[in-house]
Motif scaffolding. Sequence first.
Motif: not given
Length: 388
Positions: A126-136
């Motif tokens: 998982l990229m570092p941002n994945w669990k902080h925001l819904p990637v789209g």
Amino acid sequence: MIDIPDGSLFGLANLPYGVFSTPGAGPRVGVRVGDSVVDLAAALGDEVFAQPTLNAFMAQGHDRWVQVRQQITELVAGEVPDGAVHPVAEVRTHLPIEVADYVDFYASEHHATNLGRLFRPDSEPLMPNWKHLPVGYHGRGGTVVVSGTDIVRPRGQRKAPGEDAPTFGPCRRLDIEAELGFVVGTGSELGTAVPTGEFATRVFGAVLVNDWSARDIQAWEYVPLGPFLGKSFATSISPWVVPLLALEQARVATPAQVPEPLPYLKEPQPWGLDIDLSVSWNGHEVSRPPYREMYWSPAQMLAHMTVNGATTRTGDLYASGTISGPDKHQRGAFIELTWGGREPVRLGDQERTFLEDGDEVTITATAPGADGSRIGFGEVTGRILPAP
């Protein structure tokens, strides 16, 4: 009274909307009841349903959606006017909405983790941002098509790992993504954000989505700006829009979200959904993705999509991204199911890794409904045609 077969996925607990036509009349809004379609313009005498899309009705807002659902329930339980009921097998369904904008998310932790392991085997999946925001990413609304529309194999640049330079030609690794899509009924103004608590009054309903994906084209183009031609050639949706009002019994908590989301992504009540999907490839069921495993909820997706002040409009469609569970038979994309093409899927006496010309894929889904019933989303089907 309309006869509703026992165990029908289209009983009074569902009442999904769509747009249909008959040999004698053009597209207008209907509601599916059992094995019939009720012409709402004829049955309710309201010209908003004589339109070729649901947009005008959706724009009337949540209170109107509640009122009409009650009217339809009472109508179907009584006498429906002559000429307003058509067998579903005898009508043609159309794209139910005029798509204003299209956004696709990447909300399954299992899917994102699997792709991370495939593409970055020596790094954290998982990229570092994945669990902080819904990637789209922002898709192309003009290529959203209704179920049953043939999909022409796309062409583009692709570069295999062993090639020195890119070549141009038909996609070699054509894939699917089994997803759930959400239709915005009432939009928001530029410069404002939609909080998670407004999800149920802003979003009209849900559809099944197959976000066709050209994996080789995507792999060559996606760094540094992400999906483009590998995704934009076609996205198929089911013809029936299941109202959010019909999905109350399907609500569940999302998986535990750690770390705790930022305040704008917190929900007053969770909008996870207990929906079971099925993916069939040339008539063979190959996967059963569970939507309840999705890490980010559709309310959180909508909040994130608008937190920067971006507008939403009636007819906006946003999708969940590939739905995958923890087990192999729950993977919602063929790149996962075949582990990058290294583990073929058996379809009768044939094997497949990615889609071949003539292949057909059908996605269906059901969810819990009121009074212990099950409700259905219909299906989204597409057949692959050769590249021109």
